[in-house]
Each structure stands twice: as C-alpha cells, then as structure tokens.
Design an enzyme around this catalytic site. Sequence first.
Site, short mmCIF file in Angstrom:
data_model
loop_
_atom_site.label_atom_id
_atom_site.label_comp_id
_atom_site.label_asym_id
_atom_site.label_seq_id
_atom_site.Cartn_x
_atom_site.Cartn_y
_atom_site.Cartn_z
N LEU A 1 79.72 75.13 52.13
CA LEU A 1 79.07 76.33 52.64
C LEU A 1 77.92 76.70 51.72
O LEU A 1 78.13 77.00 50.55
CB LEU A 1 80.08 77.48 52.70
CG LEU A 1 81.31 77.26 53.58
CD1 LEU A 1 82.26 78.44 53.45
CD2 LEU A 1 80.94 77.03 55.02
N ASN A 2 76.71 76.66 52.25
CA ASN A 2 75.52 76.79 51.40
C ASN A 2 74.54 77.81 51.97
O ASN A 2 73.34 77.68 51.83
CB ASN A 2 74.83 75.42 51.28
CG ASN A 2 73.80 75.38 50.18
OD1 ASN A 2 74.09 75.68 49.03
ND2 ASN A 2 72.58 75.01 50.52
N GLY A 3 75.09 78.86 52.59
CA GLY A 3 74.21 79.83 53.25
C GLY A 3 73.83 81.01 52.40
O GLY A 3 72.99 81.83 52.80
N GLY A 4 74.44 81.13 51.19
CA GLY A 4 74.22 82.32 50.38
C GLY A 4 72.95 82.28 49.55
O GLY A 4 72.60 81.23 48.99
N LYS B 1 71.59 80.03 46.28
CA LYS B 1 72.24 80.12 44.97
C LYS B 1 72.53 78.73 44.40
O LYS B 1 72.53 78.51 43.19
CB LYS B 1 73.54 80.92 45.08
CG LYS B 1 74.17 81.22 43.73
CD LYS B 1 75.65 81.56 43.81
CE LYS B 1 75.88 82.86 44.52
NZ LYS B 1 77.31 83.26 44.45
N GLY C 1 79.08 85.62 58.78
CA GLY C 1 80.23 85.30 57.94
C GLY C 1 80.60 83.84 58.07
O GLY C 1 80.20 83.15 59.01
N HIS C 2 81.40 83.34 57.11
CA HIS C 2 81.69 81.90 57.14
C HIS C 2 82.70 81.51 58.22
O HIS C 2 82.93 80.32 58.45
CB HIS C 2 82.10 81.36 55.76
CG HIS C 2 83.07 82.22 55.01
ND1 HIS C 2 84.32 82.54 55.46
CD2 HIS C 2 82.95 82.83 53.79
CE1 HIS C 2 84.94 83.29 54.57
NE2 HIS C 2 84.13 83.49 53.54
N LYS D 1 79.98 84.07 40.92
CA LYS D 1 79.58 85.24 41.69
C LYS D 1 78.69 86.19 40.90
O LYS D 1 78.01 87.03 41.47
CB LYS D 1 80.83 86.01 42.16
CG LYS D 1 81.77 85.20 43.04
CD LYS D 1 81.10 84.70 44.30
CE LYS D 1 82.04 83.92 45.19
NZ LYS D 1 81.34 83.28 46.34
#
Length: 467
Positions: A73-76, A87, A180-181, A358
């Site tokens: 998951l690389n959407g942030g 990130k 959201g994931h 985080k």
Amino acid sequence: MEKFEEKMKAAGLSEAAIGAFRLNYEQLVAGVTGLMPEKDIEAVSELPHLKDLEASDQGNLKSLLEQTAVLKLNGGLGTSMGLEKAKSLLPVKDGKTFLDLIAEQVVYTREKFGSKVRFILMNSFSTSEDTKAYLSKSHGELIREEDAELLQNKSPKVDAATMQPISWPKDPSQEWCPPGHGDIYPSLLGSGMLERLSKAGIKYLFVSNSDNLGATLDVSLLSYFAQSDKAFIMEVAERTAADKKGGHLCRRLSDGRFMLRESAMCTDDDKASFEDISKHKFFNTNNLWVNLPKLKAKLEASNGVLKLPLIKNKKTVNPRDSSSPPVFQLETAMGSAIECFDDPGAVVVPRERFAPVKTTNDLFGLRSDAYKVTEAHTVVLAAPKGPLVKLDDKHYKLVDKMDALTDAVPSLIHATSLTVKGPVRFQAGTSFTGDVLVTNESSEPQALPPKAYKDSIVNLTPAAVPA
C-alpha cells in the site's frame, strides 16, 4: 445517491468503486453507529504463533512463490510529517528509501528461490507519478512489469449539511478524498487486475503498508496460509500498554465471526474493557494474506461489494481551512474484511513485523545504528530492544526540520530512551546509552557536544546574558 453516481462515472470510476461508495453512503444516511458493546463479543485468547510454523520444502516453496503476489500500500503522502510526495520516497537507511528496500527484498526473494513472485504497488493519484518516476530510474525492471501498479480509487466528499456531493469550484480536487485502504478490494475488481492475476495462476496475495519495513514475505506464513486453505489471514501482534487505545481482534457472539473492534465502536461504559490488554490481547498489524480465488468468489456472490464497516470522518472540504464547509469522508479499512469470510484466520507474529514509520521519532530511530539492513535487504533490530525516541514536536515533527537539526544521527544501539526538549543539533561522534534527556530552553538551536552520554540529563540552555 444518483448525483454521486453521476459524478463518479464522469470521473471514470468503475462500477465496483461506485458500489463500494453506495454501501458506505447508505450506512451514513441510515445513521449506522457501528457500535459493538462488550456484551456482544468475546475475547480471542488462543491463536497459532509464527514461531511454531515451519516452511514447506524448498521445491514446494518455489511453486508457492510462483502463485504469490506481494502488494504494498503506497498511497500515503506523509502529510503529518510535512511531506508532499509519497512517504515511501523518504531515505531511511544508508541513503536508501522505503521503495529501494522493498524492491531489493522482492529481487532477493526471486533470486534465492528461483521464482518470480509478483510485485504490485497500490498507488493513489497523489503518489503514482512520483513513485513510477523514481522506480523507473532505480528499479525500472520492476515497475515495467505487467500489473506492477494498482491505482487506488477516489471518493466524493459528502456535504455534511445537505448529504449531497460537495461542490468547491475554488479547487475541484478538494471535492474528492481517499477511500481508505479497504478500497483494495473494489480496486482489484474494478481495474480487472483480480481477473488477470487469477488467469495468470496467482492465488495468494500478501498485503502490507510500504512504510512498514518489518512486513516482509515470510515463507513460513505463506506455507501455512496455503496449507490452511483459508480465504483470509490477518497477522496480529500482542498488545502492550502502548497499544491499549488501538483496535483489537475479537469474536462477535451473534455469529462467531472474527472482527476488528476499534475505539470508536465502544461506548464510554466499555472503555475500560476495551483497553484491558490482558483480556483483548491482539491487534491488527495490517499485514494480510488473501486467497484470490476465494476473494473473487466472495465478490461475485455479493454483487461485487464486500460489506465493510463504515469509517466516517468529519472534516472541512479544505482540510487547511477550518472555515470551509464541513464534509464527511467515507472510508473503510482492509483488515475489517476478516468478518466477511466464513473461514478466516489470524496468526500471532513478533513485534518486529510491525514497525511502521508514522512519525519523525520512528524515522530518527530507524536511521540510527539500533537498526541494520540484512543480506535479504530487510531492516531488523541490531539492539536488544528498540530505543524509545521522543523528539520535541515543535522542532522535529516535520522531516525537513528534523534533517536541518541532524548533521549525523547519533548512535542509539545502547540507548533505552532519548528525549529531546527544544532545538538541539546532533553532530557526528555522538552516542547514547541508557536513558538520556537533552534540553534547550532557548529558541535558538544549540549543538550537542559530540561524545558518549550515559544515563544523563544534559542542559544546553545558554546562560542568561547579564543586564
């Protein structure tokens, strides 16, 4: 709902994305609270542990890996750390980014087992361009592979006053938000990737966050997942006092199903029970294993939509302008899918498999010698226990501010804790042992003299200038 559907179709979103939003919107309008009282659940006390699982023989592993895809998951964007790009593009160890290490892990696994395990990045519209440009230069062979990118959907924000799609002509992009994931399931279906992976013989999907370098493809877990023939397995870790406010795994009494229970699902009367880590022992690491044929069958049986619990976030249409109109952002979490399957499971994993970055505190510790990069390009503790780092938010919360005060990351391999109050500049040749507190009560950065500090309190506040 018609106006939302029109807007989503005009934006080119799939029927699967629209169906998922429709379910969320229906829950919002119906006033679904999502509350899950303590009396309606039972605690989960016994689960298999990773340390007790054994991998299959080498030949079988090769076959299993050929049927496996690793999805990150690389959407942030890491906005809470002051970032405006993915990130995962942050340098974390020896000048390498999250993405470098993840790519190298995949390549290592392929070479070690002689098997081409699939690699997929789930990007958002915000991270896709930067991510692909970076990987094209450093790991072009991976990003050019078929279905190397899964693009996350977007959801229309809901006007809190009218319950209609929000309109914001000043910046139409603000009318949309990430879903959201939990969006991984409609994205896989709506993009056609689920069908393509299935036709290519890909049966097992390992999903984890790109900022969690502890989440590597573990062959013992893969073997266990394959042998169990379960549709879904969640990696959980044992809760500590630091995790008591986070969600936990439990069973719903009405149907005996596993479910994730978050703090927002509790009344005040249940707060003490929710935070009782001796009763509710396990939390979700967001490392998940999904059987793709069973996911496909479940989606087909439920009109393409998994009935995931709604996460309702009330914000303003422009998150940086508190005077802009209030909106609802409708999201779901991918781990909550555990309650959608008849035969899910959970495995207790060591804390090392849950090491997300985080905050800059996490990043500062990770960059130190308390962690090392292995031959397999994984990041593991080099110290007996990870140091607790608490940097002053006023001066270190944003990555660029932390970097400006860090000429060199100090040695933390023997540190238990490092607390910094005020602006302190770190220089090469500095090391900490035990518990160290460094303070500077002035507003001007003060350089910490480079030497060894052990169980000490260091005050760098300049002496007051006599009047």
